[in-house]
Design an enzyme around this catalytic site. Structure first.
Site, PDB file in Angstrom:
ATOM      1  N   LYS A   6       0.831  -1.215   0.000  1.00 40.01           N
ATOM      2  CA  LYS A   6       0.000   0.000   0.000  1.00 40.01           C
ATOM      3  C   LYS A   6       0.864   1.263   0.000  1.00 40.01           C
ATOM      4  CE  LYS A   6      -2.450  -0.923   3.754  1.00 40.01           C
ATOM      5  NZ  LYS A   6      -1.845  -2.220   4.146  1.00 40.01           N
ATOM      6  N   ARG A  44      -9.637   1.469   9.369  1.00 38.91           N
ATOM      7  CA  ARG A  44      -9.101   0.157   9.700  1.00 38.91           C
ATOM      8  C   ARG A  44     -10.146  -0.748  10.346  1.00 38.91           C
ATOM      9  NH1 ARG A  44      -3.389   0.536   8.954  1.00 38.91           N
ATOM     10  NH2 ARG A  44      -2.368  -1.195   9.978  1.00 38.91           N
ATOM     11  N   ARG A  77      11.234  -7.435   5.213  1.00 42.24           N
ATOM     12  CA  ARG A  77      11.137  -6.005   4.907  1.00 42.24           C
ATOM     13  C   ARG A  77      12.069  -5.155   5.755  1.00 42.24           C
ATOM     14  NH1 ARG A  77       5.355  -2.958   5.034  1.00 42.24           N
ATOM     15  NH2 ARG A  77       5.398  -3.358   7.278  1.00 42.24           N
ATOM     16  N   ARG A 116      10.969  -2.481  10.828  1.00 40.82           N
ATOM     17  CA  ARG A 116       9.980  -1.804  11.669  1.00 40.82           C
ATOM     18  C   ARG A 116       9.817  -2.565  12.971  1.00 40.82           C
ATOM     19  NH1 ARG A 116       4.718  -0.379   8.040  1.00 40.82           N
ATOM     20  NH2 ARG A 116       3.756  -1.310   9.878  1.00 40.82           N
ATOM     21  N   ARG A 165      -0.831  -8.887  13.631  1.00 41.87           N
ATOM     22  CA  ARG A 165      -1.364  -7.873  12.706  1.00 41.87           C
ATOM     23  C   ARG A 165      -2.255  -8.500  11.644  1.00 41.87           C
ATOM     24  NH1 ARG A 165       3.932  -5.686  10.669  1.00 41.87           N
ATOM     25  NH2 ARG A 165       2.710  -4.349   9.286  1.00 41.87           N
TER      26      ARG A 165
HETATM   27  P1  AMP Z   1       0.609   0.491   9.001  1.00 39.65           P
HETATM   28  O1  AMP Z   1       1.821   1.308   8.764  1.00 39.65           O
HETATM   29  O2  AMP Z   1      -0.603   0.991   8.265  1.00 39.65           O
HETATM   30  O3  AMP Z   1       0.862  -0.982   8.781  1.00 39.65           O
HETATM   31  O4  AMP Z   1       0.241   0.640  10.558  1.00 39.65           O
HETATM   32  C1  AMP Z   1       1.142   0.228  11.563  1.00 39.65           C
HETATM   33  C2  AMP Z   1       0.431   0.171  12.895  1.00 39.65           C
HETATM   34  O5  AMP Z   1      -0.060   1.470  13.241  1.00 39.65           O
HETATM   35  C3  AMP Z   1      -0.795  -0.733  12.940  1.00 39.65           C
HETATM   36  O6  AMP Z   1      -0.457  -2.089  13.186  1.00 39.65           O
HETATM   37  C4  AMP Z   1      -1.562  -0.109  14.113  1.00 39.65           C
HETATM   38  O7  AMP Z   1      -0.973  -0.446  15.341  1.00 39.65           O
HETATM   39  C5  AMP Z   1      -1.323   1.381  13.879  1.00 39.65           C
HETATM   40  N1  AMP Z   1      -2.340   1.984  12.992  1.00 39.65           N
HETATM   41  C6  AMP Z   1      -2.135   2.535  11.771  1.00 39.65           C
HETATM   42  N2  AMP Z   1      -3.276   3.015  11.258  1.00 39.65           N
HETATM   43  C7  AMP Z   1      -4.245   2.763  12.176  1.00 39.65           C
HETATM   44  C8  AMP Z   1      -5.643   2.991  12.228  1.00 39.65           C
HETATM   45  N3  AMP Z   1      -6.299   3.601  11.222  1.00 39.65           N
HETATM   46  N4  AMP Z   1      -6.299   2.581  13.346  1.00 39.65           N
HETATM   47  C9  AMP Z   1      -5.667   1.992  14.381  1.00 39.65           C
HETATM   48  N5  AMP Z   1      -4.351   1.724  14.389  1.00 39.65           N
HETATM   49  C10 AMP Z   1      -3.638   2.106  13.287  1.00 39.65           C
END
Ligand code: AMP
Length: 212
Positions: A13, A88, A127, A160, A171
């Site tokens: 994404k 989400r 990654r 990360r 996740r």
């Molecule tokens: P991402 O970079 O989108 O994979 O997000 C990494 C982490 O950030 C996720 O596993 C959540 O812990 C948190 N996170 C990101 N976006 C959201 C969201 N819209 N709602 C809740 N937690 C989020």
């Protein structure tokens, strides 16, 4: 254009979001990037978010709503947006609709990038991300263990905090339970574009562009 990018963690994404936001000249809003930046800066919001992010759990909706609302309050989303990682869950999708409705706006398209679970695990365990420009790389057997730097900006590449195997599995479970139901939700609203996320970055990008 007002676009949402859906897809499991590791679907690509973030990478595709950069190309889409450039093509349509709309801001790329990654709630994950915003949270990681707050965590890195050690802000109160970052401190609140860290325990959830590091465990692979969703950060409470109220924190996410604050971030999104402040984007709408500033003129940042005036000409559209590309949301990556938001909404989400169902509550976040409803909230977004509520905010947009107040402004007489709606989502134009929801791009859903589809990748198999095995491929996601393979991608995420390998990654690494540039600490400066956020470009994503994959560790392979040849460069594993050596000091890695970004081919674009020369900064150090790091894993990360949530890309450890146990957190990845968490996740994925959270994605299946909370986020995947949004696919049906946006399908029922006739907004969904399904995109095959396998193949090269360029191939996936072309598939997205041809459908948008
Ligand atoms: P991402 O970079 O989108 O994979 O997000 C990494 C982490 O950030 C996720 O596993 C959540 O812990 C948190 N996170 C990101 N976006 C959201 C969201 N819209 N709602 C809740 N937690 C989020």
């Amino acid at each position: 254009m007002r676009i949402i990018l859906l897809g499991p963690p590791g679907a690509g994404k973030g990478t595709q979001a950069k190309a889409i936001s450039k093509k349509f000249n709309i801001p790329h809003v990654s709630t994950g990037d915003i949270l990681r930046s707050e965590i890195k800066k050690d802000t109160p919001l970052g401190n609140q978010a860290k325990e959830f992010v590091s465990k692979g759990l969703l950060v409470p909706d109220e924190i996410i709503f604050e971030i999104i609302k402040s984007g709408f309050k500033s003129a940042l989303f005036a000409d559209g947006f590309l949301f990556d990682g938001f909404p989400r869950n169902a509550a976040q999708a409803r909230k977004l609709e509520e905010i947009l409705k107040e402004m007489d706006l709606s989502i134009d398209k929801v791009v859903n990038i589809v990748v198999s679970k095995n491929e996601i695990i393979r991608r995420l365990t390998r990654r690494v991300v540039c600490t400066k420009c956020k470009k994503v790389f994959r560790i392979d057997d040849e460069n594993n263990g050596s000091a890695l730097t970004c081919s674009d900006c020369g900064h150090v590449l790091k894993k990360r905090i949530d890309d450890e195997e146990d957190v990845i599995m968490k996740r994925l479970k959270v994605y299946e339970d909370d986020t995947a139901p949004l696919i049906e939700y946006y399908k029922s609203k006739d907004r969904l574009l399904g995109i095959d996320g396998t193949g090269t970055e360029d191939q996936v990008r072309e598939r997205i562009f041809s459908k948008l």
